[in-house]
Design a protein around this motif. Structure first.
Motif, PDB file in Angstrom:
ATOM      1  N   CYS A  52      17.665  -2.503 -65.304  1.00  0.00           N
ATOM      2  CA  CYS A  52      18.623  -2.452 -66.413  1.00  0.00           C
ATOM      3  C   CYS A  52      18.122  -3.179 -67.661  1.00  0.00           C
ATOM      4  O   CYS A  52      18.560  -2.880 -68.773  1.00  0.00           O
ATOM      5  CB  CYS A  52      19.964  -3.020 -65.976  1.00  0.00           C
ATOM      6  SG  CYS A  52      20.794  -2.002 -64.750  1.00  0.00           S
ATOM      7  N   SER A  53      17.224  -4.121 -67.485  1.00  0.00           N
ATOM      8  CA  SER A  53      16.727  -4.891 -68.633  1.00  0.00           C
ATOM      9  C   SER A  53      15.470  -4.259 -69.233  1.00  0.00           C
ATOM     10  O   SER A  53      14.894  -4.805 -70.161  1.00  0.00           O
ATOM     11  CB  SER A  53      16.414  -6.323 -68.203  1.00  0.00           C
ATOM     12  OG  SER A  53      15.301  -6.335 -67.316  1.00  0.00           O
ATOM     13  N   GLY A  54      15.042  -3.163 -68.662  1.00  0.00           N
ATOM     14  CA  GLY A  54      13.825  -2.525 -69.166  1.00  0.00           C
ATOM     15  C   GLY A  54      12.573  -3.254 -68.739  1.00  0.00           C
ATOM     16  O   GLY A  54      11.556  -3.220 -69.436  1.00  0.00           O
ATOM     17  N   PRO A  80      19.887  -7.417 -73.403  1.00  0.00           N
ATOM     18  CA  PRO A  80      21.217  -6.815 -73.332  1.00  0.00           C
ATOM     19  C   PRO A  80      21.312  -5.523 -72.518  1.00  0.00           C
ATOM     20  O   PRO A  80      20.582  -4.554 -72.737  1.00  0.00           O
ATOM     21  CB  PRO A  80      21.552  -6.530 -74.795  1.00  0.00           C
ATOM     22  CG  PRO A  80      20.718  -7.503 -75.558  1.00  0.00           C
ATOM     23  CD  PRO A  80      19.446  -7.630 -74.771  1.00  0.00           C
ATOM     24  N   PHE A  81      22.260  -5.558 -71.557  1.00  0.00           N
ATOM     25  CA  PHE A  81      22.695  -4.360 -70.852  1.00  0.00           C
ATOM     26  C   PHE A  81      24.123  -4.573 -70.393  1.00  0.00           C
ATOM     27  O   PHE A  81      24.580  -5.700 -70.280  1.00  0.00           O
ATOM     28  CB  PHE A  81      21.751  -3.975 -69.703  1.00  0.00           C
ATOM     29  CG  PHE A  81      21.576  -5.014 -68.631  1.00  0.00           C
ATOM     30  CD1 PHE A  81      22.501  -5.146 -67.610  1.00  0.00           C
ATOM     31  CD2 PHE A  81      20.482  -5.856 -68.636  1.00  0.00           C
ATOM     32  CE1 PHE A  81      22.327  -6.090 -66.606  1.00  0.00           C
ATOM     33  CE2 PHE A  81      20.301  -6.803 -67.646  1.00  0.00           C
ATOM     34  CZ  PHE A  81      21.236  -6.925 -66.627  1.00  0.00           C
ATOM     35  N   SER A  82      24.793  -3.459 -70.179  1.00  0.00           N
ATOM     36  CA  SER A  82      26.234  -3.507 -69.905  1.00  0.00           C
ATOM     37  C   SER A  82      26.545  -3.249 -68.429  1.00  0.00           C
ATOM     38  O   SER A  82      25.684  -2.789 -67.665  1.00  0.00           O
ATOM     39  CB  SER A  82      26.949  -2.449 -70.746  1.00  0.00           C
ATOM     40  OG  SER A  82      26.571  -1.163 -70.291  1.00  0.00           O
ATOM     41  N   ASP A  83      27.769  -3.543 -68.048  1.00  0.00           N
ATOM     42  CA  ASP A  83      28.201  -3.254 -66.678  1.00  0.00           C
ATOM     43  C   ASP A  83      28.146  -1.753 -66.417  1.00  0.00           C
ATOM     44  O   ASP A  83      27.881  -1.318 -65.309  1.00  0.00           O
ATOM     45  CB  ASP A  83      29.600  -3.818 -66.399  1.00  0.00           C
ATOM     46  CG  ASP A  83      30.665  -3.224 -67.292  1.00  0.00           C
ATOM     47  OD1 ASP A  83      30.362  -2.878 -68.455  1.00  0.00           O
ATOM     48  OD2 ASP A  83      31.816  -3.108 -66.831  1.00  0.00           O
ATOM     49  N   ARG A  84      28.375  -0.945 -67.442  1.00  0.00           N
ATOM     50  CA  ARG A  84      28.288   0.509 -67.272  1.00  0.00           C
ATOM     51  C   ARG A  84      26.864   0.925 -66.902  1.00  0.00           C
ATOM     52  O   ARG A  84      26.669   1.771 -66.026  1.00  0.00           O
ATOM     53  CB  ARG A  84      28.725   1.222 -68.557  1.00  0.00           C
ATOM     54  CG  ARG A  84      29.055   2.695 -68.315  1.00  0.00           C
ATOM     55  CD  ARG A  84      29.365   3.421 -69.568  1.00  0.00           C
ATOM     56  NE  ARG A  84      28.112   3.853 -70.166  1.00  0.00           N
ATOM     57  CZ  ARG A  84      27.934   4.162 -71.435  1.00  0.00           C
ATOM     58  NH1 ARG A  84      28.932   4.094 -72.275  1.00  0.00           N
ATOM     59  NH2 ARG A  84      26.765   4.531 -71.884  1.00  0.00           N
ATOM     60  N   GLN A  85      25.888   0.321 -67.558  1.00  0.00           N
ATOM     61  CA  GLN A  85      24.484   0.631 -67.223  1.00  0.00           C
ATOM     62  C   GLN A  85      24.165   0.216 -65.794  1.00  0.00           C
ATOM     63  O   GLN A  85      23.453   0.927 -65.084  1.00  0.00           O
ATOM     64  CB  GLN A  85      23.539  -0.088 -68.193  1.00  0.00           C
ATOM     65  CG  GLN A  85      23.518   0.509 -69.576  1.00  0.00           C
ATOM     66  CD  GLN A  85      22.741  -0.367 -70.534  1.00  0.00           C
ATOM     67  OE1 GLN A  85      23.274  -1.304 -71.085  1.00  0.00           O
ATOM     68  NE2 GLN A  85      21.467  -0.070 -70.702  1.00  0.00           N
ATOM     69  N   LEU A  92      23.139 -10.927 -72.034  1.00  0.00           N
ATOM     70  CA  LEU A  92      22.955 -10.993 -73.483  1.00  0.00           C
ATOM     71  C   LEU A  92      21.508 -11.286 -73.862  1.00  0.00           C
ATOM     72  O   LEU A  92      21.090 -10.988 -74.976  1.00  0.00           O
ATOM     73  CB  LEU A  92      23.877 -12.069 -74.077  1.00  0.00           C
ATOM     74  CG  LEU A  92      25.369 -11.800 -73.909  1.00  0.00           C
ATOM     75  CD1 LEU A  92      26.179 -12.964 -74.456  1.00  0.00           C
ATOM     76  CD2 LEU A  92      25.774 -10.501 -74.587  1.00  0.00           C
ATOM     77  N   CYS A  93      20.757 -11.873 -72.956  1.00  0.00           N
ATOM     78  CA  CYS A  93      19.359 -12.200 -73.269  1.00  0.00           C
ATOM     79  C   CYS A  93      18.506 -10.935 -73.370  1.00  0.00           C
ATOM     80  O   CYS A  93      17.653 -10.824 -74.253  1.00  0.00           O
ATOM     81  CB  CYS A  93      18.792 -13.131 -72.203  1.00  0.00           C
ATOM     82  SG  CYS A  93      19.583 -14.748 -72.181  1.00  0.00           S
ATOM     83  N   CYS A 104      18.308 -17.033 -69.388  1.00  0.00           N
ATOM     84  CA  CYS A 104      19.212 -18.153 -69.103  1.00  0.00           C
ATOM     85  C   CYS A 104      19.897 -18.015 -67.747  1.00  0.00           C
ATOM     86  O   CYS A 104      20.429 -18.984 -67.219  1.00  0.00           O
ATOM     87  CB  CYS A 104      20.261 -18.273 -70.200  1.00  0.00           C
ATOM     88  SG  CYS A 104      21.513 -16.977 -70.153  1.00  0.00           S
ATOM     89  N   CYS A 105      19.929 -16.813 -67.221  1.00  0.00           N
ATOM     90  CA  CYS A 105      20.504 -16.517 -65.890  1.00  0.00           C
ATOM     91  C   CYS A 105      22.026 -16.669 -65.825  1.00  0.00           C
ATOM     92  O   CYS A 105      22.590 -16.663 -64.728  1.00  0.00           O
ATOM     93  CB  CYS A 105      19.860 -17.341 -64.786  1.00  0.00           C
ATOM     94  SG  CYS A 105      18.141 -16.882 -64.520  1.00  0.00           S
ATOM     95  N   SER A 106      22.691 -16.815 -66.961  1.00  0.00           N
ATOM     96  CA  SER A 106      24.153 -16.949 -66.913  1.00  0.00           C
ATOM     97  C   SER A 106      24.830 -15.634 -66.524  1.00  0.00           C
ATOM     98  O   SER A 106      26.007 -15.619 -66.193  1.00  0.00           O
ATOM     99  CB  SER A 106      24.694 -17.463 -68.246  1.00  0.00           C
ATOM    100  OG  SER A 106      24.434 -16.529 -69.261  1.00  0.00           O
ATOM    101  N   CYS A 107      24.095 -14.535 -66.539  1.00  0.00           N
ATOM    102  CA  CYS A 107      24.647 -13.240 -66.146  1.00  0.00           C
ATOM    103  C   CYS A 107      24.559 -13.004 -64.635  1.00  0.00           C
ATOM    104  O   CYS A 107      25.144 -12.047 -64.127  1.00  0.00           O
ATOM    105  CB  CYS A 107      23.904 -12.123 -66.857  1.00  0.00           C
ATOM    106  SG  CYS A 107      22.118 -12.158 -66.558  1.00  0.00           S
ATOM    107  N   MET A 108      23.855 -13.839 -63.930  1.00  0.00           N
ATOM    108  CA  MET A 108      23.575 -13.563 -62.515  1.00  0.00           C
ATOM    109  C   MET A 108      24.828 -13.512 -61.645  1.00  0.00           C
ATOM    110  O   MET A 108      24.913 -12.714 -60.723  1.00  0.00           O
ATOM    111  CB  MET A 108      22.583 -14.592 -61.951  1.00  0.00           C
ATOM    112  CG  MET A 108      21.185 -14.358 -62.429  1.00  0.00           C
ATOM    113  SD  MET A 108      20.603 -12.717 -61.951  1.00  0.00           S
ATOM    114  CE  MET A 108      19.314 -12.465 -63.148  1.00  0.00           C
TER     115      MET A 108
END
Ligand code: FES
Length: 62
Positions: free
Chosen positions: A34-36, A8-13, A5-6, A42-46
């Motif tokens: 994926c993040s450009g 934004p990119f999706s699992d599809r990407q 979310l920081c 925040c690293c909560s997506c890791m």
């Protein structure tokens, strides 16, 4: 579903990026792509990102 979310990119990407790779992938490289080019915040997506990359790597190693 959004993975990050920081920057934004999706699992599809993520999966589309991984499909273009022939071998194993590194989490840092996948995030960067994926993040450009952005750095994690925040690293909560890791945890989710690591799981997707690990699954990909297990598939290409099999
Ligand atoms: S949700 Fe990915 S860095 Fe914050």
């Amino acid at each position: 579903m959004y993975v990050c979310l920081c920057n934004p990119f999706s699992d599809r990407q993520v999966r589309e990026h991984l499909e273009k790779k022939s071998g194993a992938a590194r989490v840092a490289d996948v995030y960067h792509a994926c993040s450009g080019g952005e750095k994690p915040n925040c690293c909560s997506c890791m945890k989710t990102l690591k799981e997707i990359v690990k699954s990909h790597n297990n598939t290409v190693a099999a």
